[in-house]
Motif scaffolding. Structure first.
Motif, mmCIF file in Angstrom:
data_model
loop_
_atom_site.group_PDB
_atom_site.id
_atom_site.type_symbol
_atom_site.label_atom_id
_atom_site.label_comp_id
_atom_site.label_asym_id
_atom_site.label_seq_id
_atom_site.Cartn_x
_atom_site.Cartn_y
_atom_site.Cartn_z
ATOM 1 N N PRO A 21 0.794 -1.233 0.000
ATOM 2 C CA PRO A 21 0.000 0.000 0.000
ATOM 3 C C PRO A 21 0.830 1.288 0.000
ATOM 4 N N ASP A 22 2.039 1.245 0.534
ATOM 5 C CA ASP A 22 2.891 2.428 0.598
ATOM 6 C C ASP A 22 3.859 2.414 -0.587
ATOM 7 N N ARG A 23 3.691 3.379 -1.489
ATOM 8 C CA ARG A 23 4.515 3.416 -2.710
ATOM 9 C C ARG A 23 6.005 3.571 -2.398
ATOM 10 N N ASP A 24 6.343 4.405 -1.411
ATOM 11 C CA ASP A 24 7.757 4.591 -1.072
ATOM 12 C C ASP A 24 8.376 3.297 -0.556
ATOM 13 N N GLU A 25 7.631 2.549 0.247
ATOM 14 C CA GLU A 25 8.120 1.260 0.737
ATOM 15 C C GLU A 25 8.266 0.272 -0.407
ATOM 16 N N ALA A 26 7.333 0.305 -1.336
ATOM 17 C CA ALA A 26 7.403 -0.576 -2.503
ATOM 18 C C ALA A 26 8.658 -0.273 -3.327
ATOM 19 N N MET A 27 8.914 1.006 -3.552
ATOM 20 C CA MET A 27 10.097 1.381 -4.337
ATOM 21 C C MET A 27 11.383 1.000 -3.604
ATOM 22 N N ALA A 28 11.405 1.188 -2.303
ATOM 23 C CA ALA A 28 12.580 0.791 -1.525
ATOM 24 C C ALA A 28 12.767 -0.722 -1.575
ATOM 25 N N GLY A 29 11.675 -1.472 -1.546
ATOM 26 C CA GLY A 29 11.747 -2.930 -1.634
ATOM 27 C C GLY A 29 12.297 -3.398 -2.969
ATOM 28 N N ILE A 30 11.869 -2.752 -4.036
ATOM 29 C CA ILE A 30 12.382 -3.091 -5.371
ATOM 30 C C ILE A 30 13.887 -2.864 -5.416
ATOM 31 N N ALA A 31 14.311 -1.689 -4.974
ATOM 32 C CA ALA A 31 15.734 -1.346 -5.007
ATOM 33 C C ALA A 31 16.550 -2.290 -4.121
ATOM 34 N N GLU A 32 16.046 -2.598 -2.952
ATOM 35 C CA GLU A 32 16.769 -3.490 -2.033
ATOM 36 C C GLU A 32 16.900 -4.886 -2.628
ATOM 37 N N HIS A 33 15.848 -5.367 -3.260
ATOM 38 C CA HIS A 33 15.905 -6.688 -3.895
ATOM 39 C C HIS A 33 16.963 -6.706 -5.004
ATOM 40 N N VAL A 34 16.946 -5.695 -5.839
ATOM 41 C CA VAL A 34 17.930 -5.621 -6.929
ATOM 42 C C VAL A 34 19.346 -5.545 -6.351
ATOM 43 N N LYS A 35 19.525 -4.761 -5.320
ATOM 44 C CA LYS A 35 20.862 -4.640 -4.718
ATOM 45 C C LYS A 35 21.333 -5.970 -4.132
ATOM 46 N N LYS A 36 20.446 -6.668 -3.453
ATOM 47 C CA LYS A 36 20.808 -7.926 -2.789
ATOM 48 C C LYS A 36 21.074 -9.073 -3.751
ATOM 49 N N PHE A 37 20.248 -9.174 -4.780
ATOM 50 C CA PHE A 37 20.249 -10.393 -5.584
ATOM 51 C C PHE A 37 20.793 -10.256 -7.004
ATOM 52 N N TRP A 38 21.057 -9.053 -7.447
ATOM 53 C CA TRP A 38 21.610 -8.865 -8.790
ATOM 54 C C TRP A 38 23.085 -8.572 -8.687
ATOM 55 N N GLU A 39 23.852 -9.181 -9.572
ATOM 56 C CA GLU A 39 25.287 -8.914 -9.566
ATOM 57 C C GLU A 39 25.550 -7.513 -10.127
ATOM 58 N N LEU A 66 14.392 2.563 -9.333
ATOM 59 C CA LEU A 66 15.810 2.530 -9.704
ATOM 60 C C LEU A 66 16.402 3.933 -9.786
ATOM 61 N N THR A 67 15.613 4.883 -10.237
ATOM 62 C CA THR A 67 16.079 6.264 -10.310
ATOM 63 C C THR A 67 16.233 6.864 -8.920
ATOM 64 N N THR A 68 15.235 6.673 -8.085
ATOM 65 C CA THR A 68 15.252 7.230 -6.733
ATOM 66 C C THR A 68 16.391 6.657 -5.896
ATOM 67 N N HIS A 69 16.641 5.370 -6.062
ATOM 68 C CA HIS A 69 17.642 4.686 -5.239
ATOM 69 C C HIS A 69 18.926 4.374 -6.014
ATOM 70 N N ARG A 70 19.171 5.135 -7.069
ATOM 71 C CA ARG A 70 20.320 4.894 -7.941
ATOM 72 C C ARG A 70 21.639 4.839 -7.158
ATOM 73 N N ALA A 71 21.825 5.743 -6.218
ATOM 74 C CA ALA A 71 23.108 5.815 -5.487
ATOM 75 C C ALA A 71 23.420 4.509 -4.766
ATOM 76 N N MET A 72 22.425 3.886 -4.159
ATOM 77 C CA MET A 72 22.685 2.647 -3.419
ATOM 78 C C MET A 72 22.848 1.449 -4.358
ATOM 79 N N LEU A 73 22.400 1.591 -5.599
ATOM 80 C CA LEU A 73 22.487 0.495 -6.552
ATOM 81 C C LEU A 73 23.767 0.516 -7.380
ATOM 82 N N GLN A 74 24.474 1.629 -7.360
ATOM 83 C CA GLN A 74 25.712 1.735 -8.135
ATOM 84 C C GLN A 74 26.713 0.692 -7.644
ATOM 85 N N PRO A 75 27.257 -0.092 -8.548
ATOM 86 C CA PRO A 75 28.291 -1.057 -8.132
ATOM 87 C C PRO A 75 29.489 -0.351 -7.536
ATOM 88 N N ALA A 76 30.036 -0.962 -6.515
ATOM 89 C CA ALA A 76 31.190 -0.357 -5.824
ATOM 90 C C ALA A 76 32.467 -0.554 -6.601
#
Length: 76
Positions: A21-39, A66-76
């Motif tokens: 129900p919370d769009r911000d939580e949904a977007m954070a969940g998408i970004a966190e999943h991509v960060k955790k499970f995508w190389e 992905l746009t909102t959370h781009r900084a945390m998704l950038q590969p190190a």
């Protein structure tokens, strides 16, 4: 990896989290999943496609996440 497959995978993740129900939580969940499970190469490829013709198949919520959370998704 093939960008079309990445887009399909990202959109499936988006469908799951979009049910929250919370769009911000949904977007954070998408970004966190991509960060955790995508190389890093996969993340780089999908981030580079945002806003381009190649990335036009991304759902709105996935592109926003992905746009909102781009900084945390950038590969190190």
């Amino acid at each position: 990896m093939d960008l079309d497959n990445l887009i399909v995978m990202a959109n499936r993740i988006g469908l799951f989290f979009a049910a929250q129900p919370d769009r911000d939580e949904a977007m954070a969940g998408i970004a966190e999943h991509v960060k955790k499970f995508w190389e890093p190469r996969m993340r780089s490829q999908i981030l580079a496609a945002i806003g381009t013709e190649a990335g036009a198949g991304l759902s709105e919520i996935v592109a926003a996440a992905l746009t909102t959370h781009r900084a945390m998704l950038q590969p190190a």
